[in-house]
Design a protein around this motif. Structure first.
Motif, PDB file in Angstrom:
ATOM      1  N   GLY A  26       0.780  -1.231   0.000  1.00 51.84           N
ATOM      2  CA  GLY A  26       0.000   0.000   0.000  1.00 51.84           C
ATOM      3  C   GLY A  26       0.811   1.281   0.000  1.00 51.84           C
ATOM      4  O   GLY A  26       0.283   2.354   0.302  1.00 51.84           O
ATOM      5  N   LEU A  27       2.087   1.177  -0.350  1.00 54.53           N
ATOM      6  CA  LEU A  27       2.929   2.374  -0.398  1.00 54.53           C
ATOM      7  C   LEU A  27       3.991   2.203  -1.481  1.00 54.53           C
ATOM      8  O   LEU A  27       4.275   1.086  -1.899  1.00 54.53           O
ATOM      9  CB  LEU A  27       3.598   2.641   0.955  1.00 54.53           C
ATOM     10  N   ALA A  28       4.536   3.320  -1.897  1.00 56.94           N
ATOM     11  CA  ALA A  28       5.609   3.304  -2.900  1.00 56.94           C
ATOM     12  C   ALA A  28       6.907   2.969  -2.185  1.00 56.94           C
ATOM     13  O   ALA A  28       7.704   3.850  -1.846  1.00 56.94           O
ATOM     14  CB  ALA A  28       5.689   4.640  -3.598  1.00 56.94           C
ATOM     15  N   PHE A  29       7.127   1.681  -1.962  1.00 62.20           N
ATOM     16  CA  PHE A  29       8.189   1.227  -1.062  1.00 62.20           C
ATOM     17  C   PHE A  29       9.567   1.713  -1.490  1.00 62.20           C
ATOM     18  O   PHE A  29      10.397   2.059  -0.652  1.00 62.20           O
ATOM     19  CB  PHE A  29       8.173  -0.299  -0.978  1.00 62.20           C
ATOM     20  N   SER A  30       9.819   1.770  -2.776  1.00 58.79           N
ATOM     21  CA  SER A  30      11.153   2.164  -3.231  1.00 58.79           C
ATOM     22  C   SER A  30      11.443   3.630  -2.951  1.00 58.79           C
ATOM     23  O   SER A  30      12.602   4.059  -3.047  1.00 58.79           O
ATOM     24  CB  SER A  30      11.295   1.885  -4.727  1.00 58.79           C
ATOM     25  N   SER A  31      10.426   4.398  -2.595  1.00 63.43           N
ATOM     26  CA  SER A  31      10.602   5.832  -2.371  1.00 63.43           C
ATOM     27  C   SER A  31      10.579   6.217  -0.895  1.00 63.43           C
ATOM     28  O   SER A  31      10.634   7.424  -0.590  1.00 63.43           O
ATOM     29  CB  SER A  31       9.494   6.608  -3.089  1.00 63.43           C
ATOM     30  N   VAL A  32      10.477   5.235  -0.003  1.00 58.70           N
ATOM     31  CA  VAL A  32      10.347   5.573   1.405  1.00 58.70           C
ATOM     32  C   VAL A  32      11.523   5.046   2.211  1.00 58.70           C
ATOM     33  O   VAL A  32      12.119   4.022   1.885  1.00 58.70           O
ATOM     34  CB  VAL A  32       9.032   5.033   2.009  1.00 58.70           C
ATOM     35  N   SER A  33      11.820   5.759   3.264  1.00 62.04           N
ATOM     36  CA  SER A  33      12.825   5.328   4.222  1.00 62.04           C
ATOM     37  C   SER A  33      12.127   4.547   5.334  1.00 62.04           C
ATOM     38  O   SER A  33      10.975   4.830   5.675  1.00 62.04           O
ATOM     39  CB  SER A  33      13.553   6.528   4.802  1.00 62.04           C
ATOM     40  N   MET A  34      12.837   3.585   5.882  1.00 65.16           N
ATOM     41  CA  MET A  34      12.247   2.674   6.857  1.00 65.16           C
ATOM     42  C   MET A  34      13.115   2.591   8.102  1.00 65.16           C
ATOM     43  O   MET A  34      14.331   2.826   8.047  1.00 65.16           O
ATOM     44  CB  MET A  34      12.097   1.274   6.253  1.00 65.16           C
ATOM     45  N   GLY A  35      12.476   2.213   9.196  1.00 70.46           N
ATOM     46  CA  GLY A  35      13.223   2.075  10.436  1.00 70.46           C
ATOM     47  C   GLY A  35      12.757   0.888  11.246  1.00 70.46           C
ATOM     48  O   GLY A  35      11.651   0.362  11.037  1.00 70.46           O
ATOM     49  N   TRP A  36      13.620   0.451  12.138  1.00 73.45           N
ATOM     50  CA  TRP A  36      13.297  -0.575  13.128  1.00 73.45           C
ATOM     51  C   TRP A  36      13.437   0.054  14.510  1.00 73.45           C
ATOM     52  O   TRP A  36      14.417   0.758  14.787  1.00 73.45           O
ATOM     53  CB  TRP A  36      14.237  -1.769  13.023  1.00 73.45           C
ATOM     54  N   PHE A  37      12.467  -0.235  15.343  1.00 71.54           N
ATOM     55  CA  PHE A  37      12.473   0.207  16.735  1.00 71.54           C
ATOM     56  C   PHE A  37      12.158  -0.994  17.613  1.00 71.54           C
ATOM     57  O   PHE A  37      11.708  -2.024  17.118  1.00 71.54           O
ATOM     58  CB  PHE A  37      11.418   1.301  16.955  1.00 71.54           C
ATOM     59  N   ARG A  38      12.404  -0.872  18.897  1.00 73.69           N
ATOM     60  CA  ARG A  38      12.073  -1.955  19.817  1.00 73.69           C
ATOM     61  C   ARG A  38      11.590  -1.397  21.140  1.00 73.69           C
ATOM     62  O   ARG A  38      11.915  -0.267  21.502  1.00 73.69           O
ATOM     63  CB  ARG A  38      13.273  -2.879  20.035  1.00 73.69           C
ATOM     64  N   GLN A  39      10.817  -2.220  21.838  1.00 71.58           N
ATOM     65  CA  GLN A  39      10.311  -1.827  23.144  1.00 71.58           C
ATOM     66  C   GLN A  39      10.351  -3.021  24.079  1.00 71.58           C
ATOM     67  O   GLN A  39       9.706  -4.044  23.820  1.00 71.58           O
ATOM     68  CB  GLN A  39       8.890  -1.279  23.050  1.00 71.58           C
ATOM     69  N   GLU A  89      19.748  -8.451  26.724  1.00 67.85           N
ATOM     70  CA  GLU A  89      19.205  -7.086  26.722  1.00 67.85           C
ATOM     71  C   GLU A  89      18.607  -6.691  25.381  1.00 67.85           C
ATOM     72  O   GLU A  89      18.016  -5.606  25.265  1.00 67.85           O
ATOM     73  CB  GLU A  89      20.276  -6.068  27.131  1.00 67.85           C
ATOM     74  N   ASP A  90      18.727  -7.533  24.365  1.00 65.92           N
ATOM     75  CA  ASP A  90      18.049  -7.289  23.086  1.00 65.92           C
ATOM     76  C   ASP A  90      16.603  -7.774  23.123  1.00 65.92           C
ATOM     77  O   ASP A  90      15.853  -7.543  22.164  1.00 65.92           O
ATOM     78  CB  ASP A  90      18.779  -8.005  21.950  1.00 65.92           C
ATOM     79  N   THR A  91      16.208  -8.434  24.199  1.00 62.80           N
ATOM     80  CA  THR A  91      14.837  -8.918  24.321  1.00 62.80           C
ATOM     81  C   THR A  91      13.856  -7.763  24.289  1.00 62.80           C
ATOM     82  O   THR A  91      13.975  -6.810  25.065  1.00 62.80           O
ATOM     83  CB  THR A  91      14.665  -9.708  25.631  1.00 62.80           C
ATOM     84  N   ALA A  92      12.904  -7.823  23.358  1.00 63.08           N
ATOM     85  CA  ALA A  92      11.935  -6.736  23.172  1.00 63.08           C
ATOM     86  C   ALA A  92      10.961  -7.125  22.073  1.00 63.08           C
ATOM     87  O   ALA A  92      11.164  -8.113  21.363  1.00 63.08           O
ATOM     88  CB  ALA A  92      12.653  -5.439  22.789  1.00 63.08           C
ATOM     89  N   VAL A  93       9.934  -6.324  21.933  1.00 67.85           N
ATOM     90  CA  VAL A  93       9.090  -6.382  20.740  1.00 67.85           C
ATOM     91  C   VAL A  93       9.713  -5.441  19.714  1.00 67.85           C
ATOM     92  O   VAL A  93       9.991  -4.278  20.027  1.00 67.85           O
ATOM     93  CB  VAL A  93       7.638  -5.968  21.043  1.00 67.85           C
ATOM     94  N   TYR A  94       9.925  -5.955  18.520  1.00 69.94           N
ATOM     95  CA  TYR A  94      10.565  -5.182  17.455  1.00 69.94           C
ATOM     96  C   TYR A  94       9.507  -4.747  16.448  1.00 69.94           C
ATOM     97  O   TYR A  94       8.688  -5.551  16.004  1.00 69.94           O
ATOM     98  CB  TYR A  94      11.636  -6.016  16.769  1.00 69.94           C
ATOM     99  N   TYR A  95       9.566  -3.462  16.097  1.00 69.57           N
ATOM    100  CA  TYR A  95       8.614  -2.863  15.183  1.00 69.57           C
ATOM    101  C   TYR A  95       9.336  -2.279  13.970  1.00 69.57           C
ATOM    102  O   TYR A  95      10.385  -1.658  14.115  1.00 69.57           O
ATOM    103  CB  TYR A  95       7.860  -1.716  15.853  1.00 69.57           C
ATOM    104  N   CYS A  96       8.743  -2.454  12.803  1.00 69.19           N
ATOM    105  CA  CYS A  96       9.219  -1.694  11.650  1.00 69.19           C
ATOM    106  C   CYS A  96       8.244  -0.543  11.426  1.00 69.19           C
ATOM    107  O   CYS A  96       7.078  -0.602  11.831  1.00 69.19           O
ATOM    108  CB  CYS A  96       9.354  -2.559  10.407  1.00 69.19           C
ATOM    109  N   ALA A  97       8.752   0.498  10.777  1.00 69.37           N
ATOM    110  CA  ALA A  97       7.937   1.683  10.569  1.00 69.37           C
ATOM    111  C   ALA A  97       8.384   2.415   9.314  1.00 69.37           C
ATOM    112  O   ALA A  97       9.546   2.306   8.896  1.00 69.37           O
ATOM    113  CB  ALA A  97       8.040   2.615  11.780  1.00 69.37           C
ATOM    114  N   ARG A  98       7.469   3.163   8.748  1.00 66.52           N
ATOM    115  CA  ARG A  98       7.759   3.978   7.574  1.00 66.52           C
ATOM    116  C   ARG A  98       7.986   5.421   7.994  1.00 66.52           C
ATOM    117  O   ARG A  98       7.177   6.011   8.723  1.00 66.52           O
ATOM    118  CB  ARG A  98       6.594   3.931   6.585  1.00 66.52           C
TER     119      ARG A  98
END
Length: 123
Positions: A26-39, A89-98
């Motif tokens: 649902g997005l123009a993936f090649s044109s967007v920057s992406m990130g990973w976060f964790r909680q 300490e890397d234990t977390a829920v990992y999220y990707c985001a646009r």
């Protein structure tokens, strides 16, 4: 509509590896920057890594630098997070985001988020 679906989480022993995937639609993936976060439980969401739309620039949190690698496959509309030498300490829920703007370490600049995938590292 925009959808981001993470996969690849699980339980691993310290020192092990996992590869997370985030499939986008649902997005123009090649044109967007992406990130990973964790909680982690009881902690605020924190930045892990981000990649510019072209893959030409990448940034990592100091805590994962040298162990994690972010990559982006525009042909598959997927962003990956290769995690090596995992620590408890890397234990977390990992999220990707646009990112709604340029690639960024600030979660406030991200406008679409996946549901998250649990990563648990045992000692």
């Amino acid at each position: 509509q925009v959808q981001l679906v993470e996969s690849g989480g699980g339980l691993v022993q310290a020192g092990g590896s996992l590869r997370l995937s985030c499939a986008a639609s649902g997005l123009a993936f090649s044109s967007v920057s992406m990130g990973w976060f964790r909680q982690a439980p009881g902690k605020e969401r924190e930045f892990v890594a981000c990649i510019m739309w072209s893959g030409g620039a990448i940034s990592y949190a100091d805590s994962v630098k040298g162990r994690f690698t972010i990559s982006k496959n525009n042909a598959k509309n997927t962003v990956y997070l290769q995690m090596n030498s995992l620590k408890p300490e890397d234990t977390a829920v990992y999220y990707c985001a646009r990112s709604g703007t340029y690639y960024s370490r600030d979660a406030n600049n991200y406008d679409y988020w996946g549901q998250g995938t649990q990563v648990t590292v045992s000692s």
